[in-house]
Design an enzyme around this catalytic site. Structure first.
Site: not given
Ligand code: F6P
Length: 333
Positions: A265, A29, A175, A107-110, A256, A132
């Site tokens: 995240r 921005v 990850g 990320g990758d998909g985006s 455990r 990841d």
């Molecule tokens: O890609 C980031 C990530 O946090 C991965 O590490 C994890 O597998 C996935 O997203 C979890 O996705 P969601 O928040 O959609 O459950």
């Protein structure tokens, strides 16, 4: 009047949120405005793009944003955008708003979505943001540094309990199919064991080897046994966390399990994540306004890279050998 003045660009965040996304949005921005462009924020990723959920942002809108976790623009994993109909709708919105270009933070998909848009003639630049660290042509994606710190803080705390009770712990970290977070944090915490995706934990020989390895720590009276597990080591019919807990128990430790989950995240982005996001936001916006498209910004060492999406996606993602070598060495009692 520069040749970038009067241009209209937009920014969206997509996929899993990552700490530092907001700093990237702020940079896009501010750089856009300082180059004379109108900058729009699109809400909720590609879903918001299809719905025309966007508005023009001012510098004030992004004030004090770098320090905030998550993404103020909102995010989504939109399956609809990948359909012909959804994609066509997104193109209609871009045309309707007369946007000259788009910065996609995700990320990758985006980034695959950004590649598709650029192949359809929409000028598009990508910024890698995902905890990841599974995207090539950048040392780090936005969010990794903060997630690593969150994870090691959690592991250090668990270690206190593990040592106090002479326990074993399996700690599963995120990850996806890539083991970077498990490896990097396992090394940082001196974990006794790191299990990465691809390890066949259902194989009886591998199981016996693990029990044998854990036993060696147990007989030496090691007060804790920490196994950092990459979530991608599980698969259909294989709950890696359960298998490992059972094997560690078999070797003698009261064991455990902790799945760290989404705590990894969120949170305040580290200095490194804020600055990485700022550098990437700056480079992506400059490049976009100068007419570049179809590329992802990366940072390798001190170099800022602009790499075509097809090269980014074609690259092998190896885990850093220096970490792989150190896992065993550093966990010697
Ligand atoms: O890609 C980031 C990530 O946090 C991965 O590490 C994890 O597998 C996935 O997203 C979890 O996705 P969601 O928040 O959609 O459950």
């Amino acid at each position: 009047m520069t040749d970038t003045a009067g241009k209209k660009i937009a920014v969206l965040t997509s996929g899993g949120d990552a700490p530092g996304m907001n700093a990237a949005v702020r940079a896009v921005v501010l750089v856009g405005i300082s180059c004379g462009a109108d900058v729009y924020g699109i809400y909720n990723g590609y879903k918001g793009l299809m719905e025309g959920d966007l508005r023009q942002f001012s510098a004030k809108d992004v004030s004090d944003l770098s320090r905030k976790g998550g993404t103020v623009l909102g995010s989504a994993r939109s399956k609809e955008f990948m359909t012909e109909e959804g994609f066509a709708q997104a193109l209609r919105v871009i045309k309707g708003y007369d946007l000259d270009g788009l910065v996609v933070v995700g990320g990758d998909g985006s980034l695959h979505g950004a590649q598709r848009l650029s192949e359809s003639g929409v000028k598009c630049m990508g910024i890698p943001a995902s905890i990841d660290n599974d995207i090539a042509y950048t040392d780090y994606s936005i969010g990794v540094d903060t997630a690593q710190d969150t994870i090691i803080e959690a592991i250090d705390k668990i270690k206190d309990t593990a040592s106090s009770h002479r326990r074993g712990f399996v700690i599963e970290v995120m990850g996806r199919a890539h083991g970077f977070l498990a490896l990097a944090t396992g090394v940082a915490c001196g974990a006794e064991m790191v299990i990465l995706p691809g390890d066949d934990l259902t194989n009886p020989e591998r199981q016996a080897q693990i029990v044998d390895e854990v036993s060696r720590y147990y007989v030496r009276k090691k007060p804790n046994f920490i196994c950092v597990l990459a979530e991608g080591a599980s698969g259909p019919g294989c709950s890696a966390v359960d298998i490992l807990a059972e094997l560690i128990s078999r070797a003698g430790y009261d064991c455990r399990k902790t799945i760290l989950g989404h705590v990894q995240r969120g949170g305040t982005p580290t200095c490194n994540d804020r600055n990485l996001a700022t550098i990437m936001g700056f480079a992506a916006t400059k490049a976009l306004l100068e007419g570049d498209t179809g590329k992802m910004v990366g940072v390798s060492g001190r170099e800022v890279l602009l790499t075509p999406f097809e090269d980014v996606f074609a690259a092998e993602m190896d885990l850093p050998q220096e970490f792989l070598d150190k896992v065993r060495l550093l966990s010697v009692y």
